[in-house]
Design a protein around this motif. Structure first.
Motif, PDB file in Angstrom:
ATOM      1  N   UNK A  99       0.829  -1.204   0.000  1.00  0.00           N
ATOM      2  CA  UNK A  99       0.000   0.000   0.000  1.00  0.00           C
ATOM      3  C   UNK A  99       0.863   1.254   0.000  1.00  0.00           C
ATOM      4  N   UNK A 100       1.907   1.243   0.824  1.00  0.00           N
ATOM      5  CA  UNK A 100       2.795   2.401   0.890  1.00  0.00           C
ATOM      6  C   UNK A 100       3.440   2.684  -0.460  1.00  0.00           C
ATOM      7  N   UNK A 145       2.053   5.546   3.790  1.00  0.00           N
ATOM      8  CA  UNK A 145       1.268   6.301   2.816  1.00  0.00           C
ATOM      9  C   UNK A 145      -0.026   5.546   2.558  1.00  0.00           C
ATOM     10  N   UNK A 146      -1.158   6.225   2.665  1.00  0.00           N
ATOM     11  CA  UNK A 146      -2.430   5.588   2.360  1.00  0.00           C
ATOM     12  C   UNK A 146      -3.194   6.451   1.364  1.00  0.00           C
ATOM     13  N   UNK A 147      -4.333   5.952   0.893  1.00  0.00           N
ATOM     14  CA  UNK A 147      -5.058   6.658  -0.159  1.00  0.00           C
ATOM     15  C   UNK A 147      -5.683   7.953   0.356  1.00  0.00           C
ATOM     16  N   UNK A 148      -5.961   8.019   1.654  1.00  0.00           N
ATOM     17  CA  UNK A 148      -6.427   9.281   2.225  1.00  0.00           C
ATOM     18  C   UNK A 148      -5.360  10.354   2.092  1.00  0.00           C
ATOM     19  N   UNK A 176     -12.818   7.550   3.075  1.00  0.00           N
ATOM     20  CA  UNK A 176     -12.802   7.168   1.664  1.00  0.00           C
ATOM     21  C   UNK A 176     -11.493   6.470   1.315  1.00  0.00           C
ATOM     22  N   UNK A 177     -10.382   7.029   1.809  1.00  0.00           N
ATOM     23  CA  UNK A 177      -9.092   6.418   1.551  1.00  0.00           C
ATOM     24  C   UNK A 177      -8.970   5.043   2.164  1.00  0.00           C
ATOM     25  N   UNK A 178      -9.478   4.887   3.373  1.00  0.00           N
ATOM     26  CA  UNK A 178      -9.405   3.598   4.052  1.00  0.00           C
ATOM     27  C   UNK A 178     -10.201   2.538   3.296  1.00  0.00           C
ATOM     28  N   UNK A 237       0.241  15.645   9.882  1.00  0.00           N
ATOM     29  CA  UNK A 237       1.659  15.312   9.806  1.00  0.00           C
ATOM     30  C   UNK A 237       1.929  14.366   8.637  1.00  0.00           C
ATOM     31  N   UNK A 238       1.081  13.346   8.471  1.00  0.00           N
ATOM     32  CA  UNK A 238       1.277  12.370   7.408  1.00  0.00           C
ATOM     33  C   UNK A 238       1.036  12.964   6.027  1.00  0.00           C
ATOM     34  N   UNK A 239      -0.053  13.704   5.879  1.00  0.00           N
ATOM     35  CA  UNK A 239      -0.384  14.271   4.574  1.00  0.00           C
ATOM     36  C   UNK A 239       0.682  15.258   4.115  1.00  0.00           C
ATOM     37  N   UNK A 240       1.194  16.045   5.050  1.00  0.00           N
ATOM     38  CA  UNK A 240       2.161  17.087   4.708  1.00  0.00           C
ATOM     39  C   UNK A 240       3.601  16.652   4.911  1.00  0.00           C
ATOM     40  N   UNK A 241       3.837  15.352   5.111  1.00  0.00           N
ATOM     41  CA  UNK A 241       5.199  14.830   5.292  1.00  0.00           C
ATOM     42  C   UNK A 241       5.953  15.566   6.390  1.00  0.00           C
TER      43      UNK A 241
END
Length: 262
Positions: A99-100, A145-148, A176-178, A237-241
């Motif tokens: 997935x990542x 990294x996920x689809x969200x 939705x991403x999950x 944090x995850x979305x914006x690295x």
């Protein structure tokens, strides 16, 4: 096992998000304060328009955790040796590298894609099928990294904060991403026969819940607000690295806390 069952797997696995490490909310009053939230490029603020409903769902989820999930996790930690617990965690995390990798490609993150592919290869080949995390020793840290996150990368807003029965903290974008991750990406459960697939699924959920037990002491103040802020900050944090904006923990006096399991 079809993709609908795969979605059910994603739903059940996400039971770990119930806990917020499992204490009852201290207040039923809505605060409706702005909090930091995930966004595609920059930090933004979001209200909690459904807080009254969210708190009720939060209490329900915690009741389920108190009487079902946490006792199972405690029993699991008591019976399973530490090295075996780590091996189980490593195995399931290694499967997430597929997935990542795909989501890194979708986000045009070449380095992240290479790291995900390298981690999966090293851990699968040299780590006994993923039971041992040898990739970290080769300076290949996990980069989830996920689809969200992919949707956020391409500018889709997160929407309002939601507390969902059994699923726990979420936003429309993350949900939705999950669901997409559960339907699209391959799962080892696709190749398992009943009841083995369900045994493996329960093992994954209980193992992840057990990993949260050590973090329970970090909860402070209004646990609903704490979990909400922890979740929103983690997603940002995850979305914006790692490029975060306003830190909600500064408002709560918990500057050094990061609930990585969110």
């Amino acid at each position: 096992m079809d993709r609908t069952s795969g979605f059910a797997l994603a739903v059940l696995t996400s039971l770990i998000f119930i806990s917020g490490c499992a204490t009852s909310p201290d207040s039923e009053e809505a605060s409706n304060q702005d909090t930091a939230v995930e966004s595609g490029s920059t930090a933004s603020s979001i209200t909690d328009p459904y807080e009254n409903w969210n708190r009720k769902v939060f209490a329900f989820n915690q009741g389920f955790d108190d009487y079902v999930l946490r006792p199972a996790a405690v029993g699991y930690q008591t019976v399973v040796p530490g090295f075996a617990d780590v091996a189980v965690t490593n195995f399931f995390e290694n499967l997430e590298e597929v997935r990542n990798f795909i989501n890194s490609v979708l986000q045009l993150k070449g380095e992240h894609a290479v790291v995900a592919a390298g981690r999966f290869t090293y851990n699968t080949v040299f780590g006994l099928g993923g039971l041992i995390d040898v990739a970290t020793a080769f300076d290949l840290p996990k980069r989830p990294e996920d689809f969200g996150q992919t949707l956020g990368y391409w500018g889709l807003g997160s929407g309002p904060y939601l507390m969902l029965p059994f699923l726990g903290p979420s936003t429309p974008r993350h949900l939705t991403g999950r669901a997409t991750d559960g339907l699209v990406f391959p799962s080892p459960y696709d190749y398992a026969e009943s009841p083995d697939r369900y045994y493996a699924l329960v093992l994954e959920v209980v193992d992840k819940r057990a990993d949260l037990i050590s973090a329970e002491g970090m909860l402070s103040g209004d646990s609903y607000v704490f979990v909400r802020n922890a979740y929103l900050q983690r997603r940002e944090f995850l979305v914006n690295d790692g490029r975060t904006g306003k830190d909600p923990f500064l408002q709560q006096g918990n500057e050094d806390v990061m609930l990585d399991n969110f």
